[in-house]
Enzyme design. Structure first.
Site, PDB file in Angstrom:
ATOM      1  N   ASP A 238      -9.693  -2.354   5.246  1.00 47.80           N
ATOM      2  CA  ASP A 238      -8.916  -1.305   5.899  1.00 47.80           C
ATOM      3  C   ASP A 238      -9.380  -1.074   7.326  1.00 47.80           C
ATOM      4  O   ASP A 238      -8.605  -0.679   8.192  1.00 47.80           O
ATOM      5  CB  ASP A 238      -8.991  -0.007   5.088  1.00 47.80           C
ATOM      6  CG  ASP A 238      -8.130  -0.158   3.848  1.00 47.80           C
ATOM      7  OD1 ASP A 238      -8.629  -0.730   2.855  1.00 47.80           O
ATOM      8  OD2 ASP A 238      -6.950   0.208   3.905  1.00 47.80           O
ATOM      9  N   ASN A 248     -13.172  -0.887   2.571  1.00 49.17           N
ATOM     10  CA  ASN A 248     -12.096  -1.400   1.713  1.00 49.17           C
ATOM     11  C   ASN A 248     -12.072  -0.520   0.466  1.00 49.17           C
ATOM     12  O   ASN A 248     -12.896   0.388   0.296  1.00 49.17           O
ATOM     13  CB  ASN A 248     -12.318  -2.877   1.376  1.00 49.17           C
ATOM     14  CG  ASN A 248     -11.082  -3.502   0.736  1.00 49.17           C
ATOM     15  OD1 ASN A 248      -9.970  -3.383   1.248  1.00 49.17           O
ATOM     16  ND2 ASN A 248     -11.246  -4.140  -0.419  1.00 49.17           N
TER      17      ASN A 248
HETATM   18  O1  MRU Z   1      -5.271   2.696  -0.895  1.00 49.26           O
HETATM   19  P1  MRU Z   1      -4.660   1.378  -0.543  1.00 49.26           P
HETATM   20  O2  MRU Z   1      -3.915   0.752  -1.665  1.00 49.26           O
HETATM   21  O3  MRU Z   1      -3.849   1.450   0.724  1.00 49.26           O
HETATM   22  O4  MRU Z   1      -5.904   0.442  -0.241  1.00 49.26           O
HETATM   23  C1  MRU Z   1      -5.661  -0.869   0.174  1.00 49.26           C
HETATM   24  C2  MRU Z   1      -6.886  -1.701   0.309  1.00 49.26           C
HETATM   25  O5  MRU Z   1      -7.992  -1.240   0.163  1.00 49.26           O
HETATM   26  C3  MRU Z   1      -6.666  -3.121   0.727  1.00 49.26           C
HETATM   27  O6  MRU Z   1      -7.667  -3.939   0.205  1.00 49.26           O
HETATM   28  C4  MRU Z   1      -6.705  -3.207   2.256  1.00 49.26           C
HETATM   29  O7  MRU Z   1      -5.826  -2.281   2.846  1.00 49.26           O
HETATM   30  C5  MRU Z   1      -6.372  -4.554   2.738  1.00 49.26           C
HETATM   31  S1  MRU Z   1      -4.684  -4.947   2.580  1.00 49.26           S
HETATM   32  C6  MRU Z   1      -4.431  -6.494   3.209  1.00 49.26           C
END
Ligand code: MRU
Length: 349
Positions: A238, A248
């Site tokens: 993220d 992440n």
């Molecule tokens: O809470 P989320 O579902 O938005 O979290 C997403 C993640 O942690 C993903 O691993 C990250 O955004 C990478 S997406 C290519």
């Protein structure tokens, strides 16, 4: 766009207005929702109808057009449009792509809605291109590092696939590329408590692709990595700080620690749009705290006693010292060996 014609999954697109796949409904139902106003977009972001760092970047960029059109309909002045754009930008705090995508499109506000839409389409197009490239580079690196000729046994956490991006995928992009080369035996998919992005979304994507996988509880991951012949873990990000510390989905840190203990590579796959040079290290990353009730229950059912509160950080930070490879479209930085993301831009890797 011609280069995106082969994308089977497009979580965010503009079709006479913003259309999202409602990811809260998957895998049971592939439902598209039309986003008519800024409040609806913010709710879609917060409820994870649209989620995953790069997909949030694209949604934020198109969100600027949503704000402009709503402003025109409802007679907003420029200040009110900017205020709406700021609300979109801050709808979730951890993924840097949301702010980046929103800012990119907002920089074209003065040129009108067509210019904003053009910029948003560019954010999406560039994400697909970056994901395709980092998938190849990540696969090359893993195969070279692992050394043997057998198909790989992999672990992934959360969903970093087509659904989380403009339509290709980062960690799952690497997995797809390895599969294309005939080099995937099995993917262990962490279910990803509490909202099950792994069990619901990653498993759905792997099933569509015909890639062998098993869904496991997050707490099974360390044991699987140590004792089930796992060759590598590949996850998304993220936000990657300047020193390689990586935010992440919560639970990623346990995967990384287990990889370090087992001596198998831990790879973060992310486009450079997820690398935030302005954040020096992981301690400066804002970790989203979500509704405690998400962990005090399972789905709609409450599982903890009524008097027990939940603690629900949505992300964790894996120190760069545990990141063996950061695969980006510009190259792979071996962060645990001291290579920094910034070296990718300077071309010194
Ligand atoms: O809470 P989320 O579902 O938005 O979290 C997403 C993640 O942690 C993903 O691993 C990250 O955004 C990478 S997406 C290519």
């Amino acid at each position: 766009m011609p280069e995106d014609d082969d994308l089977k999954v497009r979580p965010v697109r503009w079709q006479d207005g913003l259309v999202l796949i409602d990811q809260t409904r998957l895998p049971g139902e592939l439902r598209h929702v039309r986003i008519e106003d800024v409040d609806a977009l913010i709710e879609a972001i917060r409820s994870l109808a649209v989620r995953g760092a790069p997909a949030l970047g694209v949604a934020g960029a198109y969100g600027v057009a949503v704000a402009l059109r709503q402003g025109a309909r409802e007679g907003w002045d420029g200040g009110r449009v900017l205020e709406a754009v700021e609300r979109i930008r801050h709808a979730r705090p951890t993924a840097v792509n949301l702010a980046r995508g929103t800012d990119r499109a907002a920089a074209r506000l003065a040129d009108g809605v067509d210019a904003v839409l053009e910029e948003a389409a560019a954010v999406a197009r560039e994400d697909v291109a970056a994901n395709r490239r980092l998938s190849e580079l990540g696969a090359d690196w893993l195969l070279a590092r692992i050394g043997h000729d057998r198909p790989l046994r992999l672990v992934t956490h959360c969903n970093a696939g087509a659904l989380a991006t403009a339509g290709w995928g980062t960690a799952l992009g690497v997995v797809r590329e390895l599969h294309r080369r005939g080099r995937v035996e099995l993917v262990y998919v962490d279910e990803t408590r509490p909202l099950l992005q792994g069990a619901r979304l990653t498993a759905w994507e792997l099933e569509q692709e015909g890639i062998a996988h098993l869904v496991q509880a997050d707490s099974a991951a360390p044991s699987t990595i140590l004792y089930q012949g796992v060759d590598a873990a590949v996850v998304g990000a993220d936000r990657v700080a300047a020193n390689g510390d990586t935010a992440n989905k919560i639970g990623t840190l346990g995967v990384a620690l287990a990889c370090a203990r087992a001596g198998v590579p831990f790879m973060v796959a992310a486009p450079t749009t997820t690398v935030d040079a302005a954040t020096p290290d992981g301690s400066a990353i804002h970790i989203e705290l979500r509704d405690p009730d998400e962990v005090a229950g399972f789905g709609a059912a409450r599982t903890a006693p009524a008097g027990s509160a939940g603690f629900n950080p949505a992300f964790d930070v894996t120190p760069g010292t545990l990141v063996d490879a950061l695969a980006t479209e510009l190259g792979v930085a071996e962060v645990s060996r001291g290579e920094l993301p910034g070296q990718l831009w300077s071309g010194s890797l």
